[in-house]
Structure formats: C-alpha cells, structure tokens
Design a protein around this motif. Structure first.
Motif, PDB file in Angstrom:
ATOM      1  N   MET A  12       0.752  -1.202  -0.037  1.00  0.00           N
ATOM      2  CA  MET A  12      -0.049   0.231   0.212  1.00  0.00           C
ATOM      3  C   MET A  12       0.764   1.223   0.044  1.00  0.00           C
ATOM      4  SD  MET A  12      -3.312  -0.651  -0.159  1.00  0.00           S
ATOM      5  CE  MET A  12      -4.205   0.596   0.895  1.00  0.00           C
ATOM      6  N   THR A  13       2.233   1.214   0.147  1.00  0.00           N
ATOM      7  CA  THR A  13       3.046   2.395   0.122  1.00  0.00           C
ATOM      8  C   THR A  13       4.258   2.214  -1.019  1.00  0.00           C
ATOM      9  OG1 THR A  13       4.457   1.440   1.723  1.00  0.00           O
ATOM     10  CG2 THR A  13       2.827   2.802   2.740  1.00  0.00           C
ATOM     11  N   LYS A  14       4.282   1.238  -1.542  1.00  0.00           N
ATOM     12  CA  LYS A  14       5.177   0.822  -2.518  1.00  0.00           C
ATOM     13  C   LYS A  14       4.953   1.862  -3.865  1.00  0.00           C
ATOM     14  CE  LYS A  14       7.447  -2.542  -5.441  1.00  0.00           C
ATOM     15  NZ  LYS A  14       8.663  -2.234  -5.142  1.00  0.00           N
ATOM     16  N   SER A  15       6.135   2.426  -4.264  1.00  0.00           N
ATOM     17  CA  SER A  15       5.866   3.447  -5.203  1.00  0.00           C
ATOM     18  C   SER A  15       7.439   3.673  -5.958  1.00  0.00           C
ATOM     19  CB  SER A  15       5.653   4.989  -5.008  1.00  0.00           C
ATOM     20  OG  SER A  15       5.945   5.901  -5.964  1.00  0.00           O
ATOM     21  N   ALA A  16       7.318   3.246  -7.359  1.00  0.00           N
ATOM     22  CA  ALA A  16       8.587   3.270  -8.216  1.00  0.00           C
ATOM     23  C   ALA A  16       8.847   4.721  -8.236  1.00  0.00           C
ATOM     24  CB  ALA A  16       8.199   2.831  -9.620  1.00  0.00           C
ATOM     25  N   THR A  17       8.015   5.775  -8.372  1.00  0.00           N
ATOM     26  CA  THR A  17       8.431   7.259  -8.335  1.00  0.00           C
ATOM     27  C   THR A  17       9.113   7.707  -7.013  1.00  0.00           C
ATOM     28  OG1 THR A  17       6.463   7.434 -10.057  1.00  0.00           O
ATOM     29  CG2 THR A  17       7.228   9.486  -8.773  1.00  0.00           C
ATOM     30  N   ALA A  55      -2.459  -7.037  -6.545  1.00  0.00           N
ATOM     31  CA  ALA A  55      -1.586  -6.161  -5.598  1.00  0.00           C
ATOM     32  C   ALA A  55      -2.208  -4.650  -6.087  1.00  0.00           C
ATOM     33  CB  ALA A  55      -0.197  -5.994  -5.658  1.00  0.00           C
ATOM     34  N   PRO A  56      -2.381  -3.837  -5.016  1.00  0.00           N
ATOM     35  CA  PRO A  56      -2.723  -2.356  -5.538  1.00  0.00           C
ATOM     36  C   PRO A  56      -1.680  -1.672  -6.145  1.00  0.00           C
ATOM     37  CG  PRO A  56      -2.635  -3.049  -3.053  1.00  0.00           C
ATOM     38  CD  PRO A  56      -2.098  -3.904  -3.683  1.00  0.00           C
ATOM     39  N   THR A  57      -1.952  -0.854  -7.127  1.00  0.00           N
ATOM     40  CA  THR A  57      -0.967  -0.223  -7.904  1.00  0.00           C
ATOM     41  C   THR A  57      -0.498   1.302  -7.475  1.00  0.00           C
ATOM     42  OG1 THR A  57      -2.903   0.724  -9.103  1.00  0.00           O
ATOM     43  CG2 THR A  57      -1.716  -1.309 -10.205  1.00  0.00           C
ATOM     44  N   SER A  58      -1.696   1.555  -6.347  1.00  0.00           N
ATOM     45  CA  SER A  58      -1.433   3.102  -5.629  1.00  0.00           C
ATOM     46  C   SER A  58      -2.297   3.111  -4.336  1.00  0.00           C
ATOM     47  CB  SER A  58      -1.533   4.270  -6.501  1.00  0.00           C
ATOM     48  OG  SER A  58      -1.189   5.400  -5.916  1.00  0.00           O
ATOM     49  N   GLY A  59      -1.418   3.332  -3.446  1.00  0.00           N
ATOM     50  CA  GLY A  59      -2.288   3.309  -1.979  1.00  0.00           C
ATOM     51  C   GLY A  59      -1.971   4.653  -1.446  1.00  0.00           C
ATOM     52  N   TYR A  60      -1.287   4.630  -0.233  1.00  0.00           N
ATOM     53  CA  TYR A  60      -0.851   6.010   0.337  1.00  0.00           C
ATOM     54  C   TYR A  60       0.307   6.762  -0.424  1.00  0.00           C
ATOM     55  CZ  TYR A  60       1.540   8.937   3.628  1.00  0.00           C
ATOM     56  OH  TYR A  60       2.134  10.128   3.884  1.00  0.00           O
ATOM     57  N   ARG A  61       0.150   7.974  -0.736  1.00  0.00           N
ATOM     58  CA  ARG A  61       0.901   8.917  -1.134  1.00  0.00           C
ATOM     59  C   ARG A  61       1.235  10.295  -0.238  1.00  0.00           C
ATOM     60  NH1 ARG A  61      -2.398   9.989  -6.289  1.00  0.00           N
ATOM     61  NH2 ARG A  61      -2.490   7.823  -6.958  1.00  0.00           N
ATOM     62  N   GLU A  62       2.544  10.205   0.045  1.00  0.00           N
ATOM     63  CA  GLU A  62       2.865  11.506   0.998  1.00  0.00           C
ATOM     64  C   GLU A  62       2.751  12.644   0.111  1.00  0.00           C
ATOM     65  OE1 GLU A  62       6.137  12.987  -0.545  1.00  0.00           O
ATOM     66  OE2 GLU A  62       6.038  13.252   1.688  1.00  0.00           O
ATOM     67  N   PRO A  63       2.678  13.911   0.679  1.00  0.00           N
ATOM     68  CA  PRO A  63       2.343  14.975  -0.402  1.00  0.00           C
ATOM     69  C   PRO A  63       3.393  15.284  -1.580  1.00  0.00           C
ATOM     70  CG  PRO A  63       1.999  15.615   1.864  1.00  0.00           C
ATOM     71  CD  PRO A  63       2.479  14.071   1.959  1.00  0.00           C
ATOM     72  N   GLN A  64       4.594  15.362  -1.094  1.00  0.00           N
ATOM     73  CA  GLN A  64       5.650  15.386  -2.228  1.00  0.00           C
ATOM     74  C   GLN A  64       5.473  14.291  -3.324  1.00  0.00           C
ATOM     75  OE1 GLN A  64       9.471  15.259  -0.735  1.00  0.00           O
ATOM     76  NE2 GLN A  64      10.544  15.874  -2.899  1.00  0.00           N
ATOM     77  N   LEU A  65       5.305  13.003  -3.015  1.00  0.00           N
ATOM     78  CA  LEU A  65       5.125  11.988  -3.829  1.00  0.00           C
ATOM     79  C   LEU A  65       3.804  12.138  -4.864  1.00  0.00           C
ATOM     80  CD1 LEU A  65       5.722   9.244  -5.455  1.00  0.00           C
ATOM     81  CD2 LEU A  65       4.491   8.189  -3.149  1.00  0.00           C
ATOM     82  N   ASN A  66       2.425  12.489  -4.140  1.00  0.00           N
ATOM     83  CA  ASN A  66       1.332  12.961  -4.712  1.00  0.00           C
ATOM     84  C   ASN A  66       1.530  13.948  -5.987  1.00  0.00           C
ATOM     85  OD1 ASN A  66      -1.562  12.351  -4.815  1.00  0.00           O
ATOM     86  ND2 ASN A  66      -1.651  14.611  -4.277  1.00  0.00           N
ATOM     87  N   LYS A  67       2.129  14.958  -5.467  1.00  0.00           N
ATOM     88  CA  LYS A  67       2.384  16.122  -6.450  1.00  0.00           C
ATOM     89  C   LYS A  67       3.335  15.587  -7.605  1.00  0.00           C
ATOM     90  CE  LYS A  67       3.972  20.975  -6.667  1.00  0.00           C
ATOM     91  NZ  LYS A  67       4.571  22.153  -5.889  1.00  0.00           N
TER      92      LYS A  67
END
Length: 156
Positions: A12-17, A55-67
């Motif tokens: 839920m928190t994994k992000s390649a970006t 698996a989810p492709t996007s879950g939680y995003r902190e503000p900098q990541l979301n932007k």
C-alpha cells in the motif's frame, strides 16, 4: 506489516516514483489504520469475489509524491483512504460494477477505462471511517483533456 490476510503495508506504500526521487513514503499510524480499513472492507471482498490475487497499484502517497505523480491536491491517497488497483483478467468495469452493487465506499472511480479495451485504466476506491458519500464517477480523456461524469458506463 500485514493489513489484512492478503494485503500488506508495503504493497500500500510502494512507489517506483518515490524510490526514483528518494521520497520516504511513510504513513502515520492513523493513515495505517485507514489503509487497514481499505484492505479489509474493499480489497479483501474484491479478492474473495473474483478469486484472483492482485496487488494495489497505488495506495498511500505522501504530499511530495502525490504532487510528483500529478495527483489531485485533495486526494484521499494523502490520508491512506484511497487505493487504485486492477484484477488481472477481469474488466475494470466489471470490478467497479461489483463494488458499486456490493460494498460501502466513499468514492468509486473508473479511471481511464476505454470501451475498446476493457483492461484499460484502473479502479480507484476510497473509504472513510464515517460519512461515506457513495459517489460513483467515470474519468477519461477526450482530446487530451480529462473529463468526468457521474456513474459507470453501460455495456462492455
């Protein structure tokens, strides 16, 4: 940390970006509880209904990541209340229709689905602890511009 029988905090928190940009995508305990609610009340029932691991492709995003990924400024991903996903081999419209008919949610969005390609896009679903709106939207692109409308498309 396991959020439910089949879904983890790491998923839920994994992000390649986030990894590429060196962003620490670390939720608070309250956000983890929001993700636990999503995993238990949305993701687990979807998995049980279709019987297919995903698996989810996007879950939680902190503000900098979301932007960085172009997320909405008030996205529920920022609070851990939203998840994007696809179920392999099942048309996203079918998954969205099942959720709409069977689960409680705040917002259900069929994002960038295409009638010519049932696997295009993804399902976005959010759930709050209280005050869920049950809003259903379809979002797509026409001539490069994002458009949205209430409800889900008819047909496949």
């Amino acid at each position: 940390m396991r959020l439910s029988p089949h879904f983890t905090l790491t998923e839920m928190t994994k992000s390649a970006t986030a990894e590429r940009l060196g962003i620490a995508n670390e939720p608070t305990q309250a956000m983890i509880e929001n993700m636990r609610r999503l995993a238990t009340k949305i993701l687990e029932p979807v998995r049980a209904e279709f019987g297919i691991p995903f698996a989810p492709t996007s879950g939680y995003r902190e503000p900098q990541l979301n932007k960085a990924i172009g997320g909405a400024a008030r996205s529920q991903h920022l609070t851990g209340e939203a998840v994007d996903f696809e179920v392999p081999g099942i048309a996203n419209l079918i998954v969205a229709r099942w959720i709409a008919a069977n689960l409680r949610f705040d917002q259900l969005i069929l994002e960038f689905w295409s009638p010519g390609d049932p696997g295009a896009g993804w399902v976005h679903c959010s759930l709050k602890a209280a005050g869920n709106r049950g809003q259903i939207l379809t979002i797509g692109r026409v001539n490069g511009q994002a458009i949205s409308h209430q409800g889900l498309p008819h047909g496949l």
